[in-house]
Design a protein around this motif. Structure first.
Motif, short mmCIF file in Angstrom:
data_model
loop_
_atom_site.label_atom_id
_atom_site.label_comp_id
_atom_site.label_asym_id
_atom_site.label_seq_id
_atom_site.Cartn_x
_atom_site.Cartn_y
_atom_site.Cartn_z
N LYS A 206 68.62 43.99 85.72
CA LYS A 206 67.20 44.24 85.60
C LYS A 206 66.48 42.90 85.48
CE LYS A 206 63.70 46.79 82.97
NZ LYS A 206 63.43 47.67 81.81
N ASN A 207 65.51 42.68 86.35
CA ASN A 207 64.74 41.43 86.32
C ASN A 207 65.66 40.21 86.40
OD1 ASN A 207 62.24 40.10 86.28
ND2 ASN A 207 62.36 39.76 84.07
N ASP A 208 66.68 40.29 87.26
CA ASP A 208 67.61 39.19 87.56
C ASP A 208 68.63 38.92 86.46
OD1 ASP A 208 68.03 37.74 89.96
OD2 ASP A 208 67.50 35.86 88.98
N LEU A 209 68.68 39.78 85.42
CA LEU A 209 69.64 39.61 84.33
C LEU A 209 70.51 40.85 84.18
CD1 LEU A 209 67.28 38.06 81.63
CD2 LEU A 209 68.98 36.83 82.98
N LYS A 210 71.71 40.66 83.64
CA LYS A 210 72.59 41.80 83.38
C LYS A 210 71.92 42.72 82.36
CE LYS A 210 76.01 38.94 82.34
NZ LYS A 210 75.64 37.63 82.96
N GLU A 211 71.75 43.98 82.75
CA GLU A 211 71.15 44.96 81.83
C GLU A 211 71.55 46.37 82.26
OE1 GLU A 211 66.89 46.08 79.75
OE2 GLU A 211 67.47 44.03 80.18
N GLY A 212 72.01 47.15 81.28
CA GLY A 212 72.54 48.48 81.58
C GLY A 212 74.02 48.49 81.24
N THR A 213 74.84 48.97 82.14
CA THR A 213 76.28 48.96 81.94
C THR A 213 76.95 48.09 82.99
OG1 THR A 213 76.55 50.95 83.29
CG2 THR A 213 76.31 51.26 80.92
N GLY A 214 78.03 47.42 82.59
CA GLY A 214 78.73 46.57 83.54
C GLY A 214 79.98 45.96 82.93
N LYS A 215 80.82 45.43 83.80
CA LYS A 215 82.09 44.81 83.38
C LYS A 215 82.10 43.35 83.79
CE LYS A 215 87.13 45.33 83.65
NZ LYS A 215 88.25 46.15 84.18
N TYR A 216 82.35 42.49 82.80
CA TYR A 216 82.43 41.04 83.02
C TYR A 216 83.88 40.61 82.80
CZ TYR A 216 81.01 36.12 82.90
OH TYR A 216 80.85 34.78 83.17
N TRP B 182 77.41 45.94 69.56
CA TRP B 182 77.04 44.55 69.87
C TRP B 182 75.53 44.41 69.79
CZ3 TRP B 182 80.82 40.91 71.54
CH2 TRP B 182 82.08 41.46 71.79
N ILE B 183 75.08 43.22 69.35
CA ILE B 183 73.66 42.90 69.38
C ILE B 183 73.51 41.44 69.82
CG2 ILE B 183 71.53 42.60 68.04
CD1 ILE B 183 72.35 44.87 66.27
N LYS B 184 72.76 41.23 70.89
CA LYS B 184 72.48 39.89 71.41
C LYS B 184 73.74 39.05 71.59
CE LYS B 184 67.73 39.70 69.69
NZ LYS B 184 66.74 38.96 68.86
N GLY B 185 74.79 39.66 72.15
CA GLY B 185 76.00 38.93 72.48
C GLY B 185 77.05 38.83 71.39
N LYS C 97 76.94 49.49 72.99
CA LYS C 97 78.35 49.84 72.83
C LYS C 97 79.18 49.13 73.90
CE LYS C 97 77.69 53.04 69.61
NZ LYS C 97 78.25 52.94 68.25
N GLY C 98 80.33 48.59 73.48
CA GLY C 98 81.16 47.93 74.47
C GLY C 98 82.56 47.63 74.00
N LEU C 99 83.43 47.39 74.96
CA LEU C 99 84.85 47.06 74.72
C LEU C 99 85.12 45.65 75.20
CD1 LEU C 99 87.91 47.75 74.23
CD2 LEU C 99 87.93 48.59 76.60
N TYR C 100 85.70 44.82 74.31
CA TYR C 100 86.11 43.46 74.68
C TYR C 100 87.62 43.35 74.49
CZ TYR C 100 85.78 38.40 75.33
OH TYR C 100 85.90 37.13 75.83
N VAL C 101 88.31 42.90 75.52
CA VAL C 101 89.77 42.78 75.49
C VAL C 101 90.15 41.31 75.66
CG1 VAL C 101 91.94 43.39 76.62
CG2 VAL C 101 90.13 45.12 76.36
N GLY D 240 80.92 47.33 79.06
CA GLY D 240 80.01 48.06 78.19
C GLY D 240 78.56 47.84 78.54
N GLN D 241 77.72 47.89 77.51
CA GLN D 241 76.28 47.82 77.70
C GLN D 241 75.76 46.39 77.56
OE1 GLN D 241 75.35 50.75 74.59
NE2 GLN D 241 74.73 52.21 76.17
N TRP D 242 74.68 46.12 78.31
CA TRP D 242 74.05 44.80 78.34
C TRP D 242 72.54 44.95 78.17
CZ3 TRP D 242 77.06 40.34 79.48
CH2 TRP D 242 78.36 40.60 79.88
N LYS D 243 71.93 43.86 77.69
CA LYS D 243 70.47 43.80 77.64
C LYS D 243 70.04 42.34 77.75
CE LYS D 243 66.41 45.34 75.04
NZ LYS D 243 65.92 46.02 73.81
N ALA D 244 69.14 42.07 78.68
CA ALA D 244 68.61 40.71 78.88
C ALA D 244 69.72 39.68 79.07
CB ALA D 244 67.70 40.31 77.73
N GLY D 245 70.80 40.07 79.77
CA GLY D 245 71.88 39.14 80.08
C GLY D 245 72.94 39.00 79.01
#
Length: 211
Positions: A94-104, A149-152, A124-128, A114-119
């Protein structure tokens, strides 16, 4: 709609245009080597000389993106690959930044899904975490966190699973365990643990391990 070859200050375009000779529809734009945004070439849909719809962008540094655009910015579903870091992202923008759901996915095999906002990781998310086994050279999982998660940073309630099967569930603040949580060990033992800024302060065994 007509197909034209047009030279602009930023580079050259070949594709569909409207009556005003502005890129509209399907086309390819090859940017100059000194483009301020480091762009190399874009192939896809256009609207009023801006990437709009589905398209592929390649940058001078080797990065590439394929997916949806809106008014020249990444918007919607897309996949990005960074050549320098070897990392990749597949998800929503969204607006050129990761926002919504995605896998990095990181170059060493670690990943966040998991979920992203403003990059940043947010929601909610899973980190392995993964590491290479010194004996077999295989990439193995060495831990996973699933939770808030909040702000990374890990913030809120989360569950951490160790490679041996032990599971810790409890509060996280500013990326660290902080407060009272519970550790359930694979052997059946259950502990009530108290953390402060990521450090274990005290614990009580509330259930002995299985006989």
């Amino acid at each position: 709609m007509v197909v034209l070859k047009i030279r602009f200050e930023e580079g050259s375009y070949e594709g569909e245009c409207g009556d005003t000779k502005i890129p509209n529809g399907e086309g390819t734009f090859e940017f100059r080597g000194d483009d301020s945004n480091g762009r190399l070439i874009y192939e896809g849909c256009w609207k009023n000389k801006a990437a709009d719809g589905y398209g592929k962008m390649k940058w001078i540094n080797g990065d590439r993106y394929e997916g949806e655009w809106l008014n020249g910015l990444r918007e919607g579903k897309g996949a990005y690959f960074s050549k320098a870091s070897g990392c990749s992202y597949d998800g929503q923008y969204k607006n050129d930044l990761k926002e919504g759901t995605g896998k990095y996915v990181f170059s060493n095999g670690d990943y966040y899904d998991g979920q992203w906002k403003a990059g940043l990781r947010n929601g909610k998310g899973l980190y392995v975490w993964k590491e290479q086994n010194e004996n077999t050279d295989e990439i193995e999982e060495v831990g996973r966190y699933e939770g808030d998660w909040i702000k990374g940073l890990k913030e809120g309630t989360g569950k951490f699973t160790y490679p041996n099967g032990d599971v810790f569930t409890g509060p996280y603040v500013n990326g660290n365990r902080h407060g009272k949580g519970e550790l359930v060990k694979k052997d059946g033992e259950i502990r009530s643990e108290n953390y402060k800024e990521g450090k274990l302060v005290s614990f009580n065994v509330i259930q002995e391990k299985s006989a």
